[in-house]
Write a protein that holds these residues in place. Structure first.
Motif, PDB file in Angstrom:
ATOM      1  N   SER A 108       1.551   5.097  -1.445  1.00 21.42           N
ATOM      2  CA  SER A 108       2.497   5.585  -0.434  1.00 21.42           C
ATOM      3  C   SER A 108       2.881   4.490   0.543  1.00 21.42           C
ATOM      4  O   SER A 108       4.038   4.398   0.971  1.00 21.42           O
ATOM      5  CB  SER A 108       1.905   6.778   0.317  1.00 21.42           C
TER       6      SER A 108
ATOM      7  N   ALA B 142      -7.653   7.625   6.635  1.00 23.19           N
ATOM      8  CA  ALA B 142      -6.664   8.648   6.294  1.00 23.19           C
ATOM      9  C   ALA B 142      -5.306   8.417   6.946  1.00 23.19           C
ATOM     10  O   ALA B 142      -4.288   8.932   6.450  1.00 23.19           O
ATOM     11  CB  ALA B 142      -7.190  10.022   6.710  1.00 23.19           C
ATOM     12  N   THR B 143      -5.256   7.641   8.040  1.00 25.21           N
ATOM     13  CA  THR B 143      -4.027   7.604   8.829  1.00 25.21           C
ATOM     14  C   THR B 143      -3.516   6.215   9.210  1.00 25.21           C
ATOM     15  O   THR B 143      -2.377   6.082   9.645  1.00 25.21           O
ATOM     16  CB  THR B 143      -4.220   8.396  10.135  1.00 25.21           C
TER      17      THR B 143
ATOM     18  N   ARG C 127      -4.605   0.927   4.762  1.00 20.57           N
ATOM     19  CA  ARG C 127      -4.158   1.684   3.591  1.00 20.57           C
ATOM     20  C   ARG C 127      -3.158   0.880   2.765  1.00 20.57           C
ATOM     21  O   ARG C 127      -2.378   1.435   1.999  1.00 20.57           O
ATOM     22  CB  ARG C 127      -3.522   3.005   4.052  1.00 20.57           C
TER      23      ARG C 127
ATOM     24  N   GLU D  47       4.469   5.655   7.359  1.00 21.94           N
ATOM     25  CA  GLU D  47       4.078   6.830   6.572  1.00 21.94           C
ATOM     26  C   GLU D  47       4.528   8.107   7.257  1.00 21.94           C
ATOM     27  O   GLU D  47       3.715   8.907   7.727  1.00 21.94           O
ATOM     28  CB  GLU D  47       2.563   6.848   6.367  1.00 21.94           C
TER      29      GLU D  47
ATOM     30  N   PRO E  54      -2.064   2.746   8.470  1.00 26.79           N
ATOM     31  CA  PRO E  54      -1.457   2.026   7.341  1.00 26.79           C
ATOM     32  C   PRO E  54      -1.987   0.609   7.158  1.00 26.79           C
ATOM     33  O   PRO E  54      -1.930   0.063   6.057  1.00 26.79           O
ATOM     34  CB  PRO E  54       0.038   2.010   7.691  1.00 26.79           C
TER      35      PRO E  54
ATOM     36  N   LEU F 115      -1.517  11.918   9.557  1.00 28.56           N
ATOM     37  CA  LEU F 115      -0.982  11.076  10.618  1.00 28.56           C
ATOM     38  C   LEU F 115      -0.154  11.894  11.592  1.00 28.56           C
ATOM     39  O   LEU F 115      -0.278  11.722  12.819  1.00 28.56           O
ATOM     40  CB  LEU F 115      -0.136   9.955  10.020  1.00 28.56           C
ATOM     41  N   GLN F 116       0.672  12.793  11.098  1.00 28.24           N
ATOM     42  CA  GLN F 116       1.482  13.621  11.984  1.00 28.24           C
ATOM     43  C   GLN F 116       0.614  14.469  12.908  1.00 28.24           C
ATOM     44  O   GLN F 116       0.898  14.601  14.103  1.00 28.24           O
ATOM     45  CB  GLN F 116       2.412  14.519  11.154  1.00 28.24           C
TER      46      GLN F 116
ATOM     47  N   ASP G 135       5.582  10.755   6.066  1.00 32.32           N
ATOM     48  CA  ASP G 135       5.218  11.985   5.347  1.00 32.32           C
ATOM     49  C   ASP G 135       3.709  12.230   5.296  1.00 32.32           C
ATOM     50  O   ASP G 135       3.263  13.157   4.624  1.00 32.32           O
ATOM     51  CB  ASP G 135       5.762  11.936   3.920  1.00 32.32           C
ATOM     52  N   ASN G 136       2.938  11.412   5.981  1.00 31.63           N
ATOM     53  CA  ASN G 136       1.483  11.573   5.992  1.00 31.63           C
ATOM     54  C   ASN G 136       1.113  12.707   6.950  1.00 31.63           C
ATOM     55  O   ASN G 136       1.195  12.553   8.177  1.00 31.63           O
ATOM     56  CB  ASN G 136       0.836  10.250   6.418  1.00 31.63           C
TER      57      ASN G 136
ATOM     58  N   CYS H 122       3.158   3.337  13.303  1.00 30.40           N
ATOM     59  CA  CYS H 122       2.637   3.918  12.056  1.00 30.40           C
ATOM     60  C   CYS H 122       3.558   5.000  11.508  1.00 30.40           C
ATOM     61  O   CYS H 122       3.684   5.156  10.288  1.00 30.40           O
ATOM     62  CB  CYS H 122       1.236   4.487  12.291  1.00 30.40           C
TER      63      CYS H 122
END
Length: 255
Positions: free
Chosen positions: A228, A217-218, A223, A184, A220, A190-191, A186-187, A180
């Motif tokens: 994004s 929210a995290t 999503r 993303e 992909p 997620l970080q 820059d999420n 993941c």
């Protein structure tokens, strides 16, 4: 109120025994390891009344007969289990309501990983058992269904309330998280989650259950309709979400 006992078994599966506190009725969600399941039930002093299967794969339904024999349990699940693993006491279909004592669950269509895959949603307890259809930061490989079918199934799950706790059947989260992060980077949510997952696994703690809100929210895979995520996989804005999902799934298959 539903009591949930989760335990690790096989190499990376989770087993689930659930008990309706009002009636004392107990069900086993899938049967990855009959020996481990029977040992846990014995430890708890629980009689297994029913087996609820999500799909036909042997690490989900292979222990049915042993548990039926040991506890006299009834088995319920999709037709594919009856056809490919062992006879079921009752074949169930999406849209039906099942009862375990005073607790009730809706059967959801989450096909894709297998064609007839189902999930069990206990709305009153804000809990869903999803087998291999959805994972923490992932989803099941498409062994039988199409990307469109799987995307529709994931969308069905994402329509559940954010607070819904999701009990998926494998501890795949750390590996999923590494993938993941390539989609993303820059999420921020997620970080933060990656850091939490690292801490949990270093302490040999489970990352299951997750929640619908956290996945929305995290993850992909769910999503694929977000700008994004489209940008990350160089997907045109006009591409249907299920085709963006297909790109992500194919990348994960070879990651």
């Amino acid at each position: 109120m539903l009591l949930i006992h989760m335990f690790a078994c096989l190499s990376d599966n989770y087993g689930f025994l659930i008990r309706d506190s009002a009636s004392g009725k107990v069900a086993c969600i899938d049967t990855p390891d009959a020996t481990a399941i029977l040992a846990e039930a014995d430890k708890l002093g629980w009689q297994i009344d029913e087996i609820w299967n999500t799909h036909w794969h042997p690490d989900h339904a292979g222990g049915n007969q042993a548990i039926e024999k040991a506890h006299g349990a009834r088995s319920l699940g999709p037709a594919e289990v009856d056809q490919r693993i062992s006879p079921l006491s009752q074949i169930v279909h999406p849209g039906e309501m099942l009862r375990l004592g005073d607790s009730s669950a809706e059967v959801l269509d989450v096909g894709g990983h297998t064609l007839g895959h189902i999930a069990f949603h206990f709305a009153a307890d804000q809990v869903a058992f999803v087998g291999d259809s959805l994972f923490a930061l992932g989803c099941g490989r498409l062994f039988e269904g199409s990307a469109e079918q799987a995307w529709n199934s994931l969308s069905r799950l994402m329509a559940l309330p954010d607070e819904t706790r999701i009990y998926c059947a494998h501890e795949y989260t750390a590996a999923n998280a590494r993938f993941c992060a390539t989609i993303e980077a820059d999420n921020a949510a997620l970080q933060a989650r990656l850091e939490e997952i690292t801490r949990l696994r270093q302490d040999n703690q489970p990352t299951v259950p997750t929640t619908i809100g956290l996945e929305r929210a995290t993850n992909p895979f769910v999503r694929a309709d977000m700008a994004s995520v489209r940008a990350a996989v160089a997907a045109d804005a006009s591409l249907p979400a299920h085709e963006v999902f297909a790109i992500i799934r194919k990348r994960k298959d070879t990651f």
